[in-house]
Design an enzyme around this catalytic site. Structure first.
Site, short mmCIF file in Angstrom:
data_model
loop_
_atom_site.label_atom_id
_atom_site.label_comp_id
_atom_site.label_asym_id
_atom_site.label_seq_id
_atom_site.Cartn_x
_atom_site.Cartn_y
_atom_site.Cartn_z
N PHE A 1 17.11 -5.13 7.88
CA PHE A 1 15.85 -5.47 8.55
C PHE A 1 14.87 -4.32 8.31
O PHE A 1 15.26 -3.15 8.28
CB PHE A 1 16.13 -5.67 10.04
CG PHE A 1 14.93 -6.06 10.85
CD1 PHE A 1 14.47 -7.37 10.83
CD2 PHE A 1 14.28 -5.14 11.65
CE1 PHE A 1 13.37 -7.74 11.59
CE2 PHE A 1 13.17 -5.49 12.41
CZ PHE A 1 12.72 -6.81 12.38
N ALA B 1 12.88 -2.36 9.82
CA ALA B 1 12.83 -1.15 10.65
C ALA B 1 14.14 -0.38 10.71
O ALA B 1 14.22 0.66 11.35
CB ALA B 1 12.40 -1.51 12.07
N LYS B 2 15.17 -0.87 10.02
CA LYS B 2 16.44 -0.16 9.98
C LYS B 2 16.29 1.10 9.12
O LYS B 2 15.34 1.24 8.34
CB LYS B 2 17.54 -1.07 9.42
CG LYS B 2 17.89 -2.25 10.32
CD LYS B 2 18.52 -1.77 11.61
CE LYS B 2 19.10 -2.91 12.44
NZ LYS B 2 18.13 -3.68 13.21
N PRO B 3 17.24 2.05 9.23
CA PRO B 3 17.14 3.28 8.41
C PRO B 3 16.92 3.00 6.92
O PRO B 3 16.18 3.70 6.25
CB PRO B 3 18.47 3.98 8.68
CG PRO B 3 18.79 3.58 10.08
CD PRO B 3 18.35 2.14 10.19
#
Length: 364
Positions: free
Chosen positions: A183, A185-187
């Site tokens: 996704f 906004a994940k790292p």
């Protein structure tokens, strides 16, 4: 000063020429589904995580579904997991007709308390699904030992911990099946939805590979009930670029976290990372008693915050049928009332971090 929480714009701009090149390559070739970019990405994932098998899938949620489907989870089965997580963890269990059985968390790490798991096992338990919350893996050795003793599978919900280490081993490589999310906004996020499944088991790999294409083993020949769970080739191409730079991003996230810790350790309850593991800092989450008031002050100063997560799973309306009540999982409930995530991304400057922390401290 106005702070960007995840700074996805900067994530694009830093490598924009690379992203645009690979995107145009995919579009001009019309390789939209399961093309060479996906093959290359899966090979790179396998090498990075040191897993025998890796498959790109359509989302982190679908990764969890595919993992349980491949394990034969069905109605009446029980899966042990944490109530302090994003809803996808428990939701996917319920979607298959199975029962999420909650176990409270460790107050220091926010991850499932392994010492409580065995008491939750029944003759209906089929798997344990620990969540690597905020970027740090839980006590996987203890969890795997319990699973081995009771002949259970372990599914790591590693949606927030891709790249983290546990005793020198990567997240997603130390369980029956590891699942992660890309996704945005994940790292390591793509430019839409995406995820991956990892396993050391050839049979599970073959099943998941078929199940992500409606259970198909050859064209119009369906061995399993499956789903449309493929990773888009365009997202695979973008993630190929992201993975090349990911270790640098992890290092920068860790530098941000270290600066936060040094500036805040004498004022608020800060995150705790165990000595035998690392975090990729999907979130930098502190605990504050007067959270809503502090959030309001920070918002007025141009500093966004988030709460991950305000209502534990056992108190969500959709899980009312499980019959839980307030007080059943007190550690999760206390944390849910106090946690607050600060801006976290690889691009935060020292000046921005000092601005965030100084405003937080003066408004406690």
């Amino acid at each position: 000063m106005k702070i960007d929480f995840a700074n996805l714009t900067k994530a694009y701009e830093e490598h924009s020429s690379e992203f645009e090149k690979v995107a145009l390559d995919v579009m001009s070739s019309a390789r939209y589904i399961l093309g060479k970019e996906t093959d290359e990405f899966e090979a790179s994932l396998q090498n990075y995580v040191k897993s025998d098998y890796a498959l790109g899938v359509s989302s982190g949620t679908d990764a969890l579904l595919l993992a349980m489907m491949a394990l034969g989870i069905r109605g009446g089965d029980e899966i042990i997991t944490t109530p302090f997580t994003f809803i996808a963890t428990a939701e996917t269990i319920a979607c298959l007709g199975a029962k999420p059985v909650f176990v409270d968390i460790d107050e220091e790490t926010f991850n499932i308390d392994a010492s409580r798991i065995e008491n939750a096992i029944t003759d209906k338990t089929k798997a344990i699904m620990p969540v690597s919350l905020y970027g740090q893996m839980p006590d996987m050795d203890e969890i795997n030992a319990i699973a081995l003793k009771h002949n259970l599978a372990v599914i790591e919900d590693a949606a927030q911990s891709f790249g983290a280490l546990y005793k020198g081993k990567r997240s997603c490589s130390v369980s029956t099946i590891g699942c992660t999310s890309f996704f945005p906004a994940k790292p390591m996020g793509c430019f839409g939805d995406g995820g991956a499944v990892f396993t050391q088991d050839a049979e599970l790999y073959d099943k998941i590979k078929a199940m992500r294409v409606h259970g198909q083993v050859k064209r119009y020949t369906h061995k399993y009930i499956g789903m449309g769970g493929r990773l888009d080739n365009l997202q695979a191409a973008i993630l190929n670029v992201k993975l090349k730079h990911y270790e640098k991003d992890i290092e920068r996230r860790q530098n941000v976290a270290e600066m936060y810790t040094q500036l805040l350790k004498n004022y608020v309850s800060i995150p705790s990372v165990k000595e035998d593991r690392t975090s990729v800092w999907a979130q930098y989450t502190v605990r504050i008693k007067n959270r809503e008031q502090v959030q309001l002050y920070l918002k007025e100063a141009g500093i966004p915050t988030a709460v991950h997560y305000p209502i534990p799973m056992h108190l969500q309306e959709c899980f009312a049928y499980l019959g839980h009540k307030k007080g059943d999982f007190p550690v999760s409930e206390t944390c849910a009332a106090e946690v607050m995530s600060l801006p976290m991304n690889p691009y935060l400057t020292n000046d921005e971090i000092e601005y965030i922390t100084s405003n937080l401290i003066k408004n406690l």
